[in-house]
Design a protein around this motif. Structure first.
Motif, mmCIF file in Angstrom:
data_model
loop_
_atom_site.group_PDB
_atom_site.id
_atom_site.type_symbol
_atom_site.label_atom_id
_atom_site.label_comp_id
_atom_site.label_asym_id
_atom_site.label_seq_id
_atom_site.Cartn_x
_atom_site.Cartn_y
_atom_site.Cartn_z
ATOM 1 N N GLY A 198 0.944 -1.357 0.064
ATOM 2 C CA GLY A 198 0.137 -0.317 -0.181
ATOM 3 C C GLY A 198 0.770 1.397 -0.159
ATOM 4 O O GLY A 198 0.275 1.736 -0.739
ATOM 5 N N GLY A 199 1.710 1.069 0.879
ATOM 6 C CA GLY A 199 2.801 2.573 1.204
ATOM 7 C C GLY A 199 3.482 2.861 0.154
ATOM 8 O O GLY A 199 3.154 3.880 -0.333
ATOM 9 N N LEU A 200 3.503 1.846 -0.365
ATOM 10 C CA LEU A 200 4.433 2.342 -1.730
ATOM 11 C C LEU A 200 4.122 2.503 -3.013
ATOM 12 O O LEU A 200 4.459 3.461 -3.543
ATOM 13 N N LYS A 223 13.948 5.955 7.426
ATOM 14 C CA LYS A 223 13.718 4.448 7.985
ATOM 15 C C LYS A 223 13.021 4.495 9.615
ATOM 16 O O LYS A 223 14.131 5.373 10.361
ATOM 17 N N GLY A 224 12.179 3.856 9.897
ATOM 18 C CA GLY A 224 12.362 4.229 11.184
ATOM 19 C C GLY A 224 11.403 3.503 11.413
ATOM 20 O O GLY A 224 10.044 3.021 10.559
ATOM 21 N N THR A 225 10.943 3.077 12.629
ATOM 22 C CA THR A 225 9.482 1.890 13.159
ATOM 23 C C THR A 225 8.917 3.479 13.966
ATOM 24 O O THR A 225 8.907 4.309 15.150
ATOM 25 N N VAL A 226 7.288 3.245 13.758
ATOM 26 C CA VAL A 226 5.929 4.456 14.046
ATOM 27 C C VAL A 226 5.799 3.868 15.298
ATOM 28 O O VAL A 226 5.922 1.967 15.456
ATOM 29 N N GLU A 227 6.182 4.649 16.367
ATOM 30 C CA GLU A 227 5.607 4.131 17.442
ATOM 31 C C GLU A 227 4.311 4.702 18.132
ATOM 32 O O GLU A 227 3.509 4.280 18.847
ATOM 33 N N GLY A 235 -0.039 -2.472 7.391
ATOM 34 C CA GLY A 235 0.350 -3.523 7.052
ATOM 35 C C GLY A 235 -0.724 -4.933 7.962
ATOM 36 O O GLY A 235 -1.108 -4.478 8.994
ATOM 37 N N PHE A 236 0.616 -6.140 7.876
ATOM 38 C CA PHE A 236 -0.950 -6.463 9.449
ATOM 39 C C PHE A 236 -0.191 -7.707 10.320
ATOM 40 O O PHE A 236 1.862 -7.068 10.537
ATOM 41 N N ASP A 237 -0.372 -8.052 10.764
ATOM 42 C CA ASP A 237 0.478 -8.962 12.451
ATOM 43 C C ASP A 237 -0.574 -10.656 12.047
ATOM 44 O O ASP A 237 -1.044 -10.814 11.595
ATOM 45 N N CYS A 256 -5.911 5.581 5.753
ATOM 46 C CA CYS A 256 -5.395 3.761 5.965
ATOM 47 C C CYS A 256 -6.473 3.070 4.527
ATOM 48 O O CYS A 256 -7.478 3.132 4.245
ATOM 49 N N ILE A 257 -5.679 2.489 4.655
ATOM 50 C CA ILE A 257 -5.451 1.146 3.632
ATOM 51 C C ILE A 257 -4.713 -0.351 3.736
ATOM 52 O O ILE A 257 -3.954 -0.109 4.603
ATOM 53 N N GLY A 258 -4.761 -0.756 2.614
ATOM 54 C CA GLY A 258 -4.525 -2.641 3.211
ATOM 55 C C GLY A 258 -4.537 -3.594 4.210
ATOM 56 O O GLY A 258 -5.756 -3.038 4.816
ATOM 57 N N ASP A 259 -3.698 -3.695 4.685
ATOM 58 C CA ASP A 259 -4.421 -4.873 5.596
ATOM 59 C C ASP A 259 -4.520 -4.416 6.787
ATOM 60 O O ASP A 259 -4.799 -4.663 8.099
ATOM 61 N N SER A 260 -3.899 -2.957 7.614
ATOM 62 C CA SER A 260 -4.256 -2.622 8.144
ATOM 63 C C SER A 260 -6.024 -1.890 8.335
ATOM 64 O O SER A 260 -6.312 -1.182 9.114
ATOM 65 N N VAL A 302 -6.110 -5.892 -3.266
ATOM 66 C CA VAL A 302 -6.771 -4.753 -2.273
ATOM 67 C C VAL A 302 -6.155 -2.907 -1.925
ATOM 68 O O VAL A 302 -6.209 -2.171 -2.613
ATOM 69 N N ALA A 303 -4.814 -4.258 -1.342
ATOM 70 C CA ALA A 303 -4.019 -2.414 -0.981
ATOM 71 C C ALA A 303 -3.259 -2.074 -2.440
ATOM 72 O O ALA A 303 -3.135 -0.492 -1.860
ATOM 73 N N ILE A 304 -3.012 -2.835 -3.162
ATOM 74 C CA ILE A 304 -2.795 -1.882 -4.248
ATOM 75 C C ILE A 304 -3.462 -0.837 -4.529
ATOM 76 O O ILE A 304 -3.790 -0.034 -5.244
HETATM 77 P P1 FAD Z 1 2.556 -4.822 4.227
HETATM 78 O O1 FAD Z 1 2.724 -5.151 2.436
HETATM 79 O O2 FAD Z 1 2.555 -6.485 5.231
HETATM 80 O O3 FAD Z 1 3.018 -3.473 4.245
HETATM 81 C C1 FAD Z 1 3.592 -3.328 5.902
HETATM 82 C C2 FAD Z 1 4.593 -2.883 6.309
HETATM 83 O O4 FAD Z 1 4.936 -1.877 7.068
HETATM 84 C C3 FAD Z 1 6.134 -3.518 5.958
HETATM 85 O O5 FAD Z 1 6.807 -2.674 4.606
HETATM 86 C C4 FAD Z 1 6.451 -3.107 6.742
HETATM 87 O O6 FAD Z 1 8.193 -3.538 8.024
HETATM 88 C C5 FAD Z 1 6.085 -1.854 7.656
HETATM 89 N N1 FAD Z 1 5.547 -1.717 8.941
HETATM 90 C C6 FAD Z 1 4.836 -2.370 10.276
HETATM 91 N N2 FAD Z 1 5.282 -1.798 11.301
HETATM 92 C C7 FAD Z 1 5.679 -0.498 11.027
HETATM 93 C C8 FAD Z 1 6.340 0.063 11.746
HETATM 94 N N3 FAD Z 1 5.950 0.080 13.424
HETATM 95 N N4 FAD Z 1 6.941 1.321 11.519
HETATM 96 C C9 FAD Z 1 7.840 1.436 10.484
HETATM 97 N N5 FAD Z 1 7.043 0.242 9.824
HETATM 98 C C10 FAD Z 1 6.416 -0.698 9.526
HETATM 99 N N6 FAD Z 1 -2.183 -11.242 -1.150
HETATM 100 C C11 FAD Z 1 -2.568 -11.325 -2.598
HETATM 101 O O7 FAD Z 1 -3.573 -10.104 -2.610
HETATM 102 N N7 FAD Z 1 -1.902 -12.102 -3.667
HETATM 103 C C12 FAD Z 1 -0.775 -12.844 -2.711
HETATM 104 O O8 FAD Z 1 -0.458 -13.959 -3.079
HETATM 105 C C13 FAD Z 1 -0.497 -13.072 -2.019
HETATM 106 N N8 FAD Z 1 0.295 -14.019 -1.028
HETATM 107 C C14 FAD Z 1 0.697 -13.588 0.309
HETATM 108 C C15 FAD Z 1 1.381 -14.928 0.494
HETATM 109 C C16 FAD Z 1 2.447 -14.859 1.926
HETATM 110 C C17 FAD Z 1 3.135 -15.635 2.618
HETATM 111 C C18 FAD Z 1 1.378 -13.598 2.875
HETATM 112 C C19 FAD Z 1 1.738 -13.576 4.445
HETATM 113 C C20 FAD Z 1 0.860 -12.644 2.755
HETATM 114 C C21 FAD Z 1 0.147 -12.792 0.778
HETATM 115 N N9 FAD Z 1 -0.895 -11.638 0.516
HETATM 116 C C22 FAD Z 1 -0.984 -12.004 -0.545
HETATM 117 C C23 FAD Z 1 -1.360 -10.937 1.130
HETATM 118 C C24 FAD Z 1 -0.115 -9.527 0.775
HETATM 119 O O9 FAD Z 1 1.104 -9.715 1.245
HETATM 120 C C25 FAD Z 1 -0.548 -8.460 2.140
HETATM 121 O O10 FAD Z 1 -2.306 -8.374 1.974
HETATM 122 C C26 FAD Z 1 -0.410 -7.536 1.588
HETATM 123 O O11 FAD Z 1 1.497 -7.470 1.928
HETATM 124 C C27 FAD Z 1 -1.081 -5.976 2.729
HETATM 125 O O12 FAD Z 1 0.056 -4.703 1.942
HETATM 126 P P2 FAD Z 1 -0.028 -3.703 3.053
HETATM 127 O O13 FAD Z 1 0.885 -2.398 2.192
HETATM 128 O O14 FAD Z 1 -1.650 -3.335 3.651
HETATM 129 O O15 FAD Z 1 1.051 -3.768 3.950
#
Ligand code: FAD
Ligand code: NAD
Length: 410
Positions: A14-16, A78-82, A109-111, A293-297, A314-316
């Protein structure tokens, strides 16, 4: 006049994609955009199961974030959000740095969801990030090495919890990885076990019946001990306790029992639904005007009691819709409602087989595996055009038993 500040939290799918879209949309000097991510690399989360099994080369899974940003319109931090201080409009990082914002995009993202099952948090291995997944691979190597001295059969029992998409994709990779490791450590393959435990009646619950049958047949044919209608109740690092009254001696339990929103979200003062932040039709956090807010969050309602699934697809799509909404907001223009268009789903089972449904067509086997590659290539194309596709696909290296390039950590 000061330029408005846009801060993006999380450099995953989502973020990228949102950052790249903002780079294309914003006029020079129209806003200051900062992308914050825990690490300076982006990982292809949809390929993490391959990192866990050691069947992928690291440099195909991780990419340097500053190199992916093409202009000076977005800067990387580069940093971890708190914490997010909504009153002060500030993001607090673990190292004490503060970033102020006018517009904020949360894409953290997810946990892994462990449902409070005893011992899972402490002892099971998790596919959560590149680092945790790399740790799975090191753990597997460790089991092979230790078996040579202690001959404990529990070391060669590799158990995957859950036969959803992640579980099945990982099992598919283990089918290929374990024999290769047996060869390397000179251990007969028939001493190893790949066990897949699923609480539902079938693998890939809720997916097409044909895909379920193909997958079941495929994994069983390759020697996987598939246990459906079986729930894991507890794990203590050596024994997996099941709801049928038995237990399995196994020193490897890889948990792929489900995901939830990033745990950090719980400490922020937002309206959560099943651990994810509720957003409106414009992808704005409910109750706010300038936080998205977008993606898995994100919890984007699909119907009264359900939301869009946590997928990269969905995130994209949300990132591609959210970036223009942020630009519209800062220009004082009207924003567009987000509409999701499901294109299909493909799950790999190793490198030469997959199952799925794309644009309504059921696919399986080698062709489906090829389609999975096409989907991955399309993502790279969205991120960096044809040059990134070519660059990533031409990278080489030794997938099995490669030297650890990134330290294990949480
Ligand atoms: P993410 O891609 O998880 O990105 C979150 C980012 O936030 C990460 O870079 C992380 O390092 C960063 N971050 C987290 N916490 C902090 C913090 N406190 N401070 C700073 N940075 C932080 N989906 C599909 O549609 N098709 C698939 O084929 C598919 N295959 C998958 C296979 C696997 C093994 C897994 C685990 C998931 C798969 N998914 C698939 C699901 C997909 O990967 C997620 O839905 C997607 O990555 C969500 O994107 P996002 O941007 O919300 O989060
Ligand atoms: P999931 O929720 O889809 O599957 C988890 C599985 O674990 C379920 O089948 C559940 O019944 C089982 N389970 C839960 N608790 C259990 C227990 N105690 N004992 C035994 N089994 C148990 O989670 P996932 O597979 O991690 O997928 C997460 C998200 O990522 C989903 O939205 C999925 O669609 C997406 N994803 C997509 C792909 C793809 O499109 N190729 C690949 C991986 C993940």
């Amino acid at each position: 006049m000061e330029k408005p500040k846009i801060v993006i939290l999380g450099g995953g799918y989502g973020g990228l994609v949102a950052s790249r879209k903002l780079e294309k949309m914003l006029k020079n000097d129209e806003a200051l955009v900062t992308l914050v991510n825990k690490h300076d690399y982006h990982y292809i989360a949809t390929q993490l199961h391959r990192t866990g099994a050691g069947t992928a080369v690291d440099n195909k899974i991780i990419m340097n974030i500053p190199n992916l940003l093409k202009t000076n319109k977005v800067s990387f931090k580069k940093g971890t959000v708190e914490f997010i201080d909504k009153q002060k409009q500030e993001v607090l990082l673990e190292n004490g740095d503060k970033l102020s914002y006018d517009y904020l995009l949360i894409a953290l993202g997810f946990d892994v969801n462990t449902f409070g099952i005893p011992g899972i948090e402490e002892y099971a291995l998790k596919i959560r990030s590149f680092r945790t997944t790399k740790a799975i691979y090191h753990h597997i190597l460790n089991q092979f090495e230790s078996y040579q001295s202690d001959k404990d059969p529990a070391r060669l029992a590799f158990t995957v919890a859950g036969a959803g998409f992640t579980g099945i994709e990982l099992v598919g990779e283990l089918i290929e990885a374990i024999p290769a490791l047996c060869k390397k450590y000179d251990i007969p393959v028939n001493l190893t076990r790949i066990i897949n435990i699923e609480a539902s009646e079938n693998v890939l619950p809720g997916f097409d019946q044909e895909a379920i049958e193909f997958t079941t047949k495929y994994v069983k044919k390759h020697g996987v001990e598939l246990m459906t209608s079986t729930r894991i109740l507890e794990y203590n690092a050596t024994d997996i306790k099941l709801d049928n009254g038995t237990s399995i001696p196994s020193k490897t339990l890889i948990w792929s029992g489900g995901v939830r929103g990033n745990k950090l979200l719980e400490s922020l003062d937002f309206k959560l639904n099943r651990g994810r932040i509720e957003v409106d039709q414009y992808l704005r956090v409910v109750g706010t005007e300038n936080i998205y807010c977008i993606g898995d969050s994100a919890y984007f309602p699909k119907s009264e009691n359900s939301c869009l699934p946590p997928t990269a697809q969905v995130a994209i799509q949300q990132a591609e819709a959210c970036a223009p909404n942020i630009v519209a907001a800062l220009r004082g223009e009207s924003q567009k409602e987000f509409e999701y268009h499901h294109k299909g789903t493909v799950a790999s089972i190793g490198t030469t087989a997959a199952v799925g449904k794309v644009f309504g067509f059921r696919i399986s086997g080698l062709f489906a595996a090829f389609m999975k590659q096409v989907i991955e290539a399309r993502y790279l194309f969205v991120l960096g055009g044809p040059s990134l596709v070519l660059k990533q696909f031409s990278k080489t290296g030794k997938p099995y038993l490669q030297a650890a390039s990134v330290q294990e950590s949480k």
